[in-house]
Enzyme design. Structure first.
Site, PDB file in Angstrom:
ATOM      1  N   HIS A 127      -3.708   3.512  -3.233  1.00  0.00           N
ATOM      2  CA  HIS A 127      -4.340   2.499  -1.817  1.00  0.00           C
ATOM      3  C   HIS A 127      -3.709   1.449  -2.007  1.00  0.00           C
ATOM      4  O   HIS A 127      -3.094   1.201  -1.231  1.00  0.00           O
ATOM      5  CB  HIS A 127      -5.975   2.330  -1.724  1.00  0.00           C
ATOM      6  CG  HIS A 127      -5.636   2.417  -0.518  1.00  0.00           C
ATOM      7  ND1 HIS A 127      -5.592   1.302  -0.149  1.00  0.00           N
ATOM      8  CD2 HIS A 127      -6.552   2.726   0.503  1.00  0.00           C
ATOM      9  CE1 HIS A 127      -6.053   0.852   0.866  1.00  0.00           C
ATOM     10  NE2 HIS A 127      -6.437   2.129   2.157  1.00  0.00           N
ATOM     11  N   HIS A 170     -26.706 -15.995  24.818  1.00  0.00           N
ATOM     12  CA  HIS A 170     -25.667 -15.810  26.365  1.00  0.00           C
ATOM     13  C   HIS A 170     -25.627 -17.192  26.447  1.00  0.00           C
ATOM     14  O   HIS A 170     -24.555 -17.166  27.512  1.00  0.00           O
ATOM     15  CB  HIS A 170     -26.825 -15.399  28.070  1.00  0.00           C
ATOM     16  CG  HIS A 170     -27.415 -14.011  27.162  1.00  0.00           C
ATOM     17  ND1 HIS A 170     -27.547 -13.551  26.455  1.00  0.00           N
ATOM     18  CD2 HIS A 170     -26.264 -13.265  27.908  1.00  0.00           C
ATOM     19  CE1 HIS A 170     -28.038 -12.035  26.417  1.00  0.00           C
ATOM     20  NE2 HIS A 170     -27.081 -11.542  27.658  1.00  0.00           N
ATOM     21  N   HIS A 228       0.857  -1.182   0.795  1.00  0.00           N
ATOM     22  CA  HIS A 228       0.170   0.119   0.026  1.00  0.00           C
ATOM     23  C   HIS A 228       0.685   1.456  -0.546  1.00  0.00           C
ATOM     24  O   HIS A 228       1.406   2.077   0.727  1.00  0.00           O
ATOM     25  CB  HIS A 228      -0.730   0.077   1.456  1.00  0.00           C
ATOM     26  CG  HIS A 228      -1.380  -0.956   1.873  1.00  0.00           C
ATOM     27  ND1 HIS A 228      -1.205  -2.328   1.925  1.00  0.00           N
ATOM     28  CD2 HIS A 228      -3.118  -1.458   1.350  1.00  0.00           C
ATOM     29  CE1 HIS A 228      -2.151  -3.024   1.862  1.00  0.00           C
ATOM     30  NE2 HIS A 228      -3.484  -2.740   1.722  1.00  0.00           N
ATOM     31  N   GLU A 270     -16.827  -4.116  25.084  1.00  0.00           N
ATOM     32  CA  GLU A 270     -16.422  -5.839  24.986  1.00  0.00           C
ATOM     33  C   GLU A 270     -14.490  -5.451  24.127  1.00  0.00           C
ATOM     34  O   GLU A 270     -13.451  -5.399  24.790  1.00  0.00           O
ATOM     35  CB  GLU A 270     -16.840  -7.302  24.588  1.00  0.00           C
ATOM     36  CG  GLU A 270     -18.216  -7.151  25.767  1.00  0.00           C
ATOM     37  CD  GLU A 270     -19.609  -7.114  25.192  1.00  0.00           C
ATOM     38  OE1 GLU A 270     -20.337  -6.661  26.208  1.00  0.00           O
ATOM     39  OE2 GLU A 270     -19.106  -6.015  24.560  1.00  0.00           O
TER      40      GLU A 270
END
Length: 657
Positions: free
Chosen positions: A261, A467, A26, A405
């Site tokens: 890019h 869960h 890149h 999280e």
């Protein structure tokens, strides 16, 4: 051409030449950021190429890690031990200059980046570590912990959700030594981002509580110098510097487009770029006068010497604090730190008290708190449920991360990388999925982060399938370089914590129950083998005919089933295996003593996906597990309905005999 332009063009030339030679990479981001990086690394960043590990250095993180040739060029030009041959071997086998920056493989690389946005999270963790250490160790006239964390992000980093989680928390925590440089070039792989990324980034960060420096011309040195001058001024907030750049600047036919890019420019465009930049040097050739201007070693030596003089005076005035800071930054554990946690195990073996292993874990933390002052905990809005906070833990030792999280895990990775603290973080096992990529990067980097996961099976009950984890243990166990523990009681929990904190090159996942588990009986000989990951918990009576392997809360099912079979005259052994990878790392003779190859009749028992366990029981064995999603009902009901019963373990053992 001015000297400053020459220096920036040296970055552009190295980037395009290395990518062209590799025919992979890149070039655009390094070429677009060259002017910004030239000012930052030569005049602002406090670093010392002579001593890359200097503890009071500024940290530099390239979150948009695909632009790795920017970092490699900077390291090479400024005087780190990264030679031109390393630059030429960009993206080749066993090269220091991997496709994305790899921590531990290349000097000066502070963290592995590539998965976008996580570098920002790591930088937040580094700045948080600096803040906590400064609060602990600095004294009036002695700011011995006093450095900044600089992180470069691109549009892709800011599109990733983890950037929202971590930037939001950074603002709340007022991490005033964190500076984020936004490479605003408006291009990603698919083209111009205006079609899919139109939010007001400066306003977004202002809403987070950041100081924002807007409208910096990323190709005007005066604008860049003024922005960085403002960025290092005293503030109580983190800082975002918004630099408008042109991706691939200098490539006349590709600059400002997605073509610059993620691919080599091509030989014709590289030649055209040399002409456009007035760079008349051969590939990988940097004139000595430019090397001399880039050399950051004299300045770095002076900066570090100033700090060492300050630290020497600090050591005279505060010898205990100086020794403690040195110990922590050297990643050395204090003497006798295990005494408290080993007493937890000894007391538990004597008391034989049924207990949730999440509470067993909390007892371990309470025992460690005084003997391990670098321990720093937190949870993603589940502190009470995870049991991650010990009594008396204050804001200097514990952080509520909120429902973040992924961000929490990336942040704690950054804290480990910074040094001086031993962080751990908690959430439910099923929500490891949110944090999964940061867990993977911890294992990839071989850093000893600690992940506490509770509510480890369908036995958590009424919260139901969303869960209740099924496949997550397999996910963790099959991650290279990650140690996973699923203890069955307080003794195994204490051993798991000691193992995690002793580790220097492996992260650890400690997996605990919501429900109470039965304590297991062990004599001294059995107790000595718990740390080996798998051990004989119940010895067979007579000739060994069948082995039952179990973990966590299912160990008690295995022990009860073994009692039933033993009463029928079957020679049955129970192996508790809280950590499969630790067991598999043991020598062959020990593994053979626990799981004799001659005994083909084997049963594995775990309230999770069964497939992983066939490596231990073989095609002739059986697994009592769960290969469906869970149910919403009381935990005992769910376990019974899904077949996690003593009767099923007994029947499985009979079927393999």
């Amino acid at each position: 051409m001015s000297s400053r332009t020459d220096r920036a063009n040296a970055i552009r030339a190295l980037a395009m030449d290395a990518v062209q030679q590799a025919n992979s990479g890149h070039p655009g981001a390094p070429m677009g950021l060259a002017d910004v990086a030239e000012v930052l690394w030569r005049e602002v960043l406090r670093h010392n190429p002579n001593d890359p590990g200097w503890i009071n250095r500024d940290r530099f993180v390239l979150s948009n890690g695909h632009g790795s040739m920017l970092l490699y060029s900077l390291l090479h030009l400024s005087g780190y031990e990264l030679g031109i041959e390393d630059i030429k071997s960009f993206r080749q086998l066993h090269s220091k200059t991997a496709g994305h920056p790899e921590y531990g493989e290349c000097v000066g690389v502070e963290t592995t980046t590539g998965p976008l946005g996580q570098g920002l999270g790591n930088a937040v963790g580094m700045a948080l570590a600096e803040q906590k250490l400064a609060q602990t160790f600095n004294r009036e006239g002695f700011d011995v912990v006093d450095h900044r964390t600089w992180v470069v992000v691109g549009d892709g980093c800011l599109m990733e959700g983890v950037s929202h989680e971590t930037a939001s928390l950074a603002g709340t925590l007022k991490l005033n030594k964190l500076v984020c440089i936004y490479d605003d070039n408006g291009i990603s792989i698919d083209g111009e981002t205006a079609d899919w990324f139109t939010e007001d980034v400066p306003a977004r960060f202002e809403a987070y509580g950041w100081r924002v420096i807007r409208d910096v011309d990323g190709h005007d040195p005066d604008s860049i110098i003024a922005a960085f001058g403002q960025a290092v001024e005293q503030t109580d907030r983190p800082t975002l510097v918004c630099c408008k750049t042109v991706i691939g600047l200098g490539a006349p036919n590709k600059q400002g487009t997605a073509e610059a890019h993620g691919a080599a420019l091509g030989e014709k465009e590289v030649a055209a770029t040399r002409l456009a930049l007035n760079w008349g040097h051969a590939p990988f050739e940097i004139p000595e006068r430019i090397y001399a201007q880039w050399d950051c070693r004299p300045r770095g030596r002076e900066l570090q010497q100033e700090w060492e003089t300050l630290f020497a005076a600090y050591r005279e005035s505060y010898p205990e604090l100086a020794g403690e800071l040195t110990r922590r930054m050297n990643r050395e554990l204090p003497e006798n730190w295990q005494a408290g946690i080993r007493k937890v195990a000894t007391d538990a073996q004597a008391a034989m008290e049924p207990l949730e292993t999440r509470k067993s874990s909390q007892r371990c933390l309470a025992a460690l708190a005084d003997s391990l002052p670098e321990l720093f905990g937190g949870s993603a809005d589940l502190t009470g449920s995870n049991g991650t906070k010990w009594p008396g833990a204050g804001a200097d030792r514990y952080l509520s991360y909120g429902v973040r999280e992924f961000g929490m895990t990336a942040i704690t990775n950054g804290m480990v990388l910074h040094g001086g603290l031993r962080p751990y973080s908690g959430t439910f096992l099923v929500f490891m999925e949110y944090a999964r990529n940061a867990v993977r990067l911890a294992a990839l980097m071989q850093i000893p982060n600690i992940f506490v996961y509770t509510h480890d099976s369908v036995a958590l009950g009424e919260d139901g399938p969303t869960h209740q984890p099924i496949e997550q243990l397999t996910n963790l166990r099959t991650t290279p370089g990650l140690t996973t523990w699923r203890p069955c009681d307080t003794v195994e929990s204490a051993v798991a914590w000691e193992s995690a904190l002793t580790s220097s090159k492996r992260p650890s996942a400690l997996v605990f129950t919501r429900q109470k588990t039965a304590p297991q009986v062990r004599d001294d000989e059995i107790l000595a083998n718990v740390s080996r990951g798998g051990y004989v918990l119940v010895v067979e009576q007579g000739e060994l005919e069948v082995v039952i392997i179990a973990t966590g809360s299912e160990v008690e099912l295995a022990v009860t089933a073994a009692s039933v079979l033993s009463n029928e005259g079957v020679g049955v052994r129970v192996v508790s295996m809280p950590s499969t990878d630790v067991f598999l790392a043991e020598d062959e003779s020990y593994r053979e003593s626990v799981l004799p190859r001659a005994v083909k009749a084997r049963v594995a028992v775990e309230a999770g996906h069964p497939d992983y366990w066939y490596r231990f029981v073989g095609l002739d064995g059986a697994v009592v597990g769960i290969d469906t999603f869970g149910l919403s009902a009381p935990g005992d009901t769910v376990m019974e309905t899904l077949g996690m019963t003593v009767d099923n373990v007994v029947q499985a053992a009979r079927s393999v005999l």
